[in-house]
Write a protein that holds these residues in place. Structure first.
Motif, PDB file in Angstrom:
ATOM      1  N   ALA A  66      12.829   7.725  -2.409  1.00 61.82           N
ATOM      2  CA  ALA A  66      13.262   8.127  -1.062  1.00 61.82           C
ATOM      3  C   ALA A  66      12.264   9.011  -0.326  1.00 61.82           C
ATOM      4  O   ALA A  66      12.644   9.920   0.407  1.00 61.82           O
ATOM      5  N   GLU A  67      10.998   8.730  -0.536  1.00 63.07           N
ATOM      6  CA  GLU A  67       9.966   9.437   0.240  1.00 63.07           C
ATOM      7  C   GLU A  67       9.958   8.933   1.671  1.00 63.07           C
ATOM      8  O   GLU A  67       9.758   9.686   2.614  1.00 63.07           O
ATOM      9  N   ASP A  68      10.159   7.593   1.793  1.00 62.23           N
ATOM     10  CA  ASP A  68       9.809   6.930   3.053  1.00 62.23           C
ATOM     11  C   ASP A  68      11.006   6.551   3.912  1.00 62.23           C
ATOM     12  O   ASP A  68      10.927   5.627   4.710  1.00 62.23           O
ATOM     13  N   HIS A  69      12.095   7.286   3.788  1.00 67.31           N
ATOM     14  CA  HIS A  69      13.305   6.980   4.556  1.00 67.31           C
ATOM     15  C   HIS A  69      13.480   7.990   5.686  1.00 67.31           C
ATOM     16  O   HIS A  69      14.596   8.278   6.131  1.00 67.31           O
ATOM     17  N   ASP A 121       0.832  -1.202   0.000  1.00 71.74           N
ATOM     18  CA  ASP A 121       0.000   0.000   0.000  1.00 71.74           C
ATOM     19  C   ASP A 121       0.872   1.259   0.000  1.00 71.74           C
ATOM     20  O   ASP A 121       0.654   2.176  -0.800  1.00 71.74           O
ATOM     21  N   ASP A 122       1.852   1.272   0.895  1.00 67.65           N
ATOM     22  CA  ASP A 122       2.699   2.459   1.074  1.00 67.65           C
ATOM     23  C   ASP A 122       3.802   2.490   0.021  1.00 67.65           C
ATOM     24  O   ASP A 122       4.929   2.050   0.244  1.00 67.65           O
ATOM     25  N   GLY A 123       3.408   3.013  -1.118  1.00 69.49           N
ATOM     26  CA  GLY A 123       4.305   3.075  -2.257  1.00 69.49           C
ATOM     27  C   GLY A 123       3.702   2.320  -3.430  1.00 69.49           C
ATOM     28  O   GLY A 123       3.352   2.910  -4.450  1.00 69.49           O
ATOM     29  N   HIS A 125      -1.847  -1.187   9.070  1.00 76.28           N
ATOM     30  CA  HIS A 125      -0.729  -1.853   8.384  1.00 76.28           C
ATOM     31  C   HIS A 125       0.446  -0.900   8.123  1.00 76.28           C
ATOM     32  O   HIS A 125       1.522  -1.329   7.745  1.00 76.28           O
ATOM     33  N   TRP A 126       0.205   0.376   8.332  1.00 72.03           N
ATOM     34  CA  TRP A 126       1.199   1.409   7.984  1.00 72.03           C
ATOM     35  C   TRP A 126       2.526   1.191   8.720  1.00 72.03           C
ATOM     36  O   TRP A 126       2.550   1.067   9.942  1.00 72.03           O
ATOM     37  N   HIS A 127       3.593   1.116   7.979  1.00 73.00           N
ATOM     38  CA  HIS A 127       4.951   0.922   8.511  1.00 73.00           C
ATOM     39  C   HIS A 127       5.052  -0.329   9.388  1.00 73.00           C
ATOM     40  O   HIS A 127       5.780  -0.336  10.389  1.00 73.00           O
ATOM     41  N   THR A 128       4.308  -1.369   8.971  1.00 73.11           N
ATOM     42  CA  THR A 128       4.429  -2.687   9.604  1.00 73.11           C
ATOM     43  C   THR A 128       4.632  -3.713   8.492  1.00 73.11           C
ATOM     44  O   THR A 128       4.438  -3.412   7.308  1.00 73.11           O
TER      45      THR A 128
HETATM   46 ZN    ZN Z   1       5.448   5.314   4.624  1.00 75.42          ZN
END
Ligand code: ZN
Ligand code: AHN
Length: 338
Positions: free
Chosen positions: A183-186, A151-153, A303-306
């Motif tokens: 590199a949005e999510d780093h 989902d995230d990406g 579920h976000w960041h899991t």
């Molecule tokens: Zn994220």
């Protein structure tokens, strides 16, 4: 009589169609001020939700798309080839950025242009990287390992690829620029030392070094976490601050297509996402369609960041709600009716 007729035309589709049929009556008179063009319904192709789903699946199959990894590189090559196969002009924008961890990230933004020569343009974007750690408080194990980011990406990119495919099949008289940010999510999610600028490194680079140079679309739309089952998209505050008209029109369109459970008339606080930097640095008005359920511990889906952010959370109905609404925006824009 003239006045009433006009009133009816704009207020009821049924009467509009009935009048449009009476062509011999009105062709020589000035009874209507609505042009023939306005009466044409806008033909919008069907967004194939299963196709978008497969595009998400394919990204996830590479593994986590974390900068400086082989999966990241392989996925980038696949995305570039995919856009090229739909006839788009693709440019890679490589960059290096220092992460909050001290690591230097080798990132690549991917720009894919539909009708690069068209003057009227819109920007559609998503991030294509996935998070390097599973640091949500809701994650149970392997918190220091990267996530799949279905989902995230993955979801936003999957929807954009399907739109690109539809544009090749059914041409539209508008330029569309797909930008996949890296590199949005780093970023640093620590409460002690919140650091907004540690996020969205690719969009920050792109906003300072626009590709194409001098790029000025009418507006941009960012898709972030647009694939989860039961997703809700409230009107996020950065979007409402910089591009409220675009936001309200998109929500109305989505609702008119029947996607009222997704495009809800609620507001949500600001999110530091790619659109923030595009608005502030590049001064391009841009909204964010972002899955943000009400009253959750993290502000995002469970579920976000899991490690639960895998294909099991993806629902084709959510992908379609967003994708069909985006196609409606594009083909209406092409017809001068957005
Ligand atoms: Zn994220
Ligand atoms: C922050 O958590 C600061 N921003 C959320 C942006 C984001 C992360 N979107 C997806 N993952």
């Amino acid at each position: 009589m003239h006045f009433f007729k006009k009133l009816f035309i704009v207020s009821s589709t049924g009467i509009l169609l009935a009048l449009a049929g009476c062509k011999s009556d009105s062709s020589t008179s000035s009874t209507t001020q609505i042009s023939e063009e306005d009466l044409q319904p806008v033909a919008v192709p069907k967004f194939e939700r299963d196709s978008a789903f497969v595009f998400v699946e394919k990204q996830v199959a590479f593994g986590p798309r974390v900068p400086n990894t082989e999966a990241h590189k392989q996925c980038k090559n696949w995305l570039v080839e995919k856009f090229k196969s739909y006839g788009l002009k693709v440019t890679e924008q490589p960059f290096q950025a220092k992460a909050y961890t001290g690591k230097t990230l080798n990132g690549v933004n991917i720009i894919a242009q539909y009708k690069p020569e068209a003057a009227k343009r819109i920007l559609l974007a998503a991030h294509w990287d996935s998070r390097h750690i599973a640091d949500s408080p809701l994650n149970v194990d392997r918190s220091n390992e990267p996530i799949l980011g279905a989902d995230d990406g993955g979801s936003g990119v999957g929807v954009l690829l399907e739109i690109a495919r539809q544009l090749q099949a059914t041409p539209a008289d508008v330029g569309v620029d797909f930008v996949l940010f890296d590199a949005e999510d780093h970023g640093n999610d620590s409460d002690v030392n919140p650091d907004p600028e540690s996020w969205c490194l690719g969009s920050q680079h792109w906003a300072r070094n626009l590709v194409p140079a001098g790029y000025r679309p009418k507006y941009g739309i960012l898709l972030d976490m647009v694939g989860a089952k039961g997703a809700r998209f409230p009107k996020e505050e950065v979007s409402m601050t910089f591009a409220p008209q675009v936001m309200n029109k998109v929500w109305k369109l989505g609702q008119s297509l029947g996607y009222t459970n997704y495009f809800v008339n609620e507001t949500a606080g600001p999110v530091t996402d790619d659109h923030y930097f595009v608005n502030v640095i590049a001064k391009i008005p841009m909204i964010d369609i972002i899955g943000k359920p009400a009253n959750t511990q993290t502000g995002f889906g469970a579920h976000w960041h899991t490690h639960n952010d895998n294909m099991d959370v993806i629902d084709v109905r959510t992908l379609r709600a967003v994708g069909q609404t985006m196609l409606e925006v594009i083909y209406r824009e092409a017809a001068g009716r957005f």
